[in-house]
Design a protein around this motif. Structure first.
Motif, mmCIF file in Angstrom:
data_model
loop_
_atom_site.group_PDB
_atom_site.id
_atom_site.type_symbol
_atom_site.label_atom_id
_atom_site.label_comp_id
_atom_site.label_asym_id
_atom_site.label_seq_id
_atom_site.Cartn_x
_atom_site.Cartn_y
_atom_site.Cartn_z
ATOM 1 N N GLN A 12 33.579 -7.928 -33.943
ATOM 2 C CA GLN A 12 34.057 -9.158 -34.579
ATOM 3 C C GLN A 12 33.161 -10.325 -34.210
ATOM 4 N N ALA A 13 33.139 -11.303 -35.068
ATOM 5 C CA ALA A 13 32.366 -12.507 -34.793
ATOM 6 C C ALA A 13 32.804 -13.106 -33.460
ATOM 7 N N GLY A 14 31.825 -13.513 -32.679
ATOM 8 C CA GLY A 14 32.099 -14.039 -31.350
ATOM 9 C C GLY A 14 32.050 -12.988 -30.265
ATOM 10 N N GLY A 15 31.985 -11.744 -30.671
ATOM 11 C CA GLY A 15 31.979 -10.649 -29.709
ATOM 12 C C GLY A 15 30.588 -10.328 -29.181
ATOM 13 N N SER A 16 30.523 -9.253 -28.403
ATOM 14 C CA SER A 16 29.281 -8.855 -27.741
ATOM 15 C C SER A 16 29.000 -7.376 -27.973
ATOM 16 N N LEU A 17 27.732 -7.042 -27.856
ATOM 17 C CA LEU A 17 27.300 -5.660 -27.995
ATOM 18 C C LEU A 17 25.996 -5.496 -27.234
ATOM 19 N N ARG A 18 25.775 -4.328 -26.659
ATOM 20 C CA ARG A 18 24.516 -4.066 -25.971
ATOM 21 C C ARG A 18 23.812 -2.893 -26.621
ATOM 22 N N LEU A 19 22.575 -3.111 -26.983
ATOM 23 C CA LEU A 19 21.729 -2.052 -27.526
ATOM 24 C C LEU A 19 20.820 -1.522 -26.424
ATOM 25 N N SER A 20 20.512 -0.229 -26.522
ATOM 26 C CA SER A 20 19.616 0.406 -25.567
ATOM 27 C C SER A 20 18.471 1.074 -26.311
ATOM 28 N N ALA A 74 11.975 2.041 -14.283
ATOM 29 C CA ALA A 74 12.202 3.322 -13.614
ATOM 30 C C ALA A 74 12.891 4.316 -14.549
ATOM 31 N N LYS A 75 13.715 3.792 -15.436
ATOM 32 C CA LYS A 75 14.432 4.643 -16.389
ATOM 33 C C LYS A 75 13.785 4.644 -17.763
ATOM 34 N N SER A 76 12.702 3.884 -17.923
ATOM 35 C CA SER A 76 12.032 3.760 -19.226
ATOM 36 C C SER A 76 13.013 3.294 -20.293
ATOM 37 N N MET A 77 13.767 2.271 -19.953
ATOM 38 C CA MET A 77 14.797 1.747 -20.850
ATOM 39 C C MET A 77 14.573 0.258 -21.081
ATOM 40 N N VAL A 78 14.894 -0.177 -22.280
ATOM 41 C CA VAL A 78 14.942 -1.597 -22.611
ATOM 42 C C VAL A 78 16.289 -1.860 -23.276
ATOM 43 N N TYR A 79 16.879 -2.995 -22.948
ATOM 44 C CA TYR A 79 18.214 -3.319 -23.439
ATOM 45 C C TYR A 79 18.191 -4.657 -24.182
ATOM 46 N N LEU A 80 19.138 -4.798 -25.083
ATOM 47 C CA LEU A 80 19.344 -6.078 -25.743
ATOM 48 C C LEU A 80 20.833 -6.396 -25.665
ATOM 49 N N GLN A 81 21.173 -7.336 -24.811
ATOM 50 C CA GLN A 81 22.544 -7.809 -24.704
ATOM 51 C C GLN A 81 22.753 -8.914 -25.726
ATOM 52 N N MET A 82 23.704 -8.719 -26.606
ATOM 53 C CA MET A 82 23.952 -9.675 -27.688
ATOM 54 C C MET A 82 25.338 -10.273 -27.520
ATOM 55 N N ASN A 83 25.390 -11.571 -27.338
ATOM 56 C CA ASN A 83 26.655 -12.292 -27.178
ATOM 57 C C ASN A 83 26.833 -13.289 -28.315
ATOM 58 N N SER A 84 28.048 -13.751 -28.472
ATOM 59 C CA SER A 84 28.368 -14.752 -29.506
ATOM 60 C C SER A 84 27.825 -14.335 -30.872
ATOM 61 N N LEU A 85 28.088 -13.105 -31.214
ATOM 62 C CA LEU A 85 27.558 -12.562 -32.466
ATOM 63 C C LEU A 85 28.216 -13.235 -33.660
ATOM 64 N N THR A 90 24.213 -9.335 -38.467
ATOM 65 C CA THR A 90 24.376 -8.017 -39.052
ATOM 66 C C THR A 90 23.040 -7.507 -39.575
ATOM 67 N N ALA A 91 22.616 -6.354 -39.082
ATOM 68 C CA ALA A 91 21.313 -5.808 -39.453
ATOM 69 C C ALA A 91 21.133 -4.452 -38.791
ATOM 70 N N VAL A 92 20.097 -3.766 -39.205
ATOM 71 C CA VAL A 92 19.627 -2.602 -38.466
ATOM 72 C C VAL A 92 18.623 -3.109 -37.434
ATOM 73 N N TYR A 93 18.839 -2.751 -36.203
ATOM 74 C CA TYR A 93 17.993 -3.209 -35.103
ATOM 75 C C TYR A 93 17.040 -2.088 -34.693
ATOM 76 N N TYR A 94 15.785 -2.460 -34.499
ATOM 77 C CA TYR A 94 14.749 -1.509 -34.131
ATOM 78 C C TYR A 94 14.095 -1.931 -32.820
ATOM 79 N N CYS A 95 13.817 -0.962 -31.965
ATOM 80 C CA CYS A 95 12.987 -1.264 -30.804
ATOM 81 C C CYS A 95 11.560 -0.797 -31.104
ATOM 82 N N ALA A 96 10.617 -1.461 -30.487
ATOM 83 C CA ALA A 96 9.212 -1.187 -30.761
ATOM 84 C C ALA A 96 8.377 -1.431 -29.514
#
Length: 123
Positions: A12-20, A74-85, A90-96
């Motif tokens: 929902q709008a105002g919410g949060s999500l984390r992408l990995s 160390a884990k070969s990970m990148v994250y995107l913390q998204m707040n106040s959405l 709204t989109a397809v998110y890509y890491c590069a």
């Protein structure tokens, strides 16, 4: 380099999500990684980038103060913390991955891409 993005969700709008983004393959500790997004009918746009060595970050104005990009080398990970959405997120998110530590917002300068993960923000 193979990239696998995850974290797809409906929020929902105002919410949060984390992408990995999980990276595998060749060592990339001196590179830059980024998140891009593409909304329906729009061009792919830069969201955020991080230098894997040192952790310096760079954000698009539209997400600055709301999104945070981090990495765990160390884990070969990148994250995107998204707040106040909001609905405009709204989109397809890509890491590069870019085989350079120099920041750029141009998608053509990134050599490796993940498959994309869908973020839907309901109003």
């Amino acid at each position: 380099v193979q990239l696998q993005a995850s974290g797809e969700g409906l929020v929902q709008a105002g919410g949060s999500l984390r992408l990995s983004c999980a990276a595998s393959g060749r060592t990339f500790s001196h590179y830059a990684m980024a998140w891009f997004r593409q909304a329906p009918g729009k061009e792919r746009e830069f969201v955020a980038s991080i230098r894997l060595s040192g952790g310096s970050t760079y954000y698009a104005d539209s997400v600055k103060g709301r999104f945070t990009i981090t990495r765990d080398n160390a884990k070969s990970m990148v994250y995107l913390q998204m707040n106040s959405l909001n609905s405009e997120d709204t989109a397809v998110y890509y890491c590069a991955v870019r085989t350079s530590a120099v920041f750029t917002v141009h998608a053509s300068m990134y050599s490796y891409w993940g498959q994309g993960t869908l973020v839907t923000v309901s109003s």
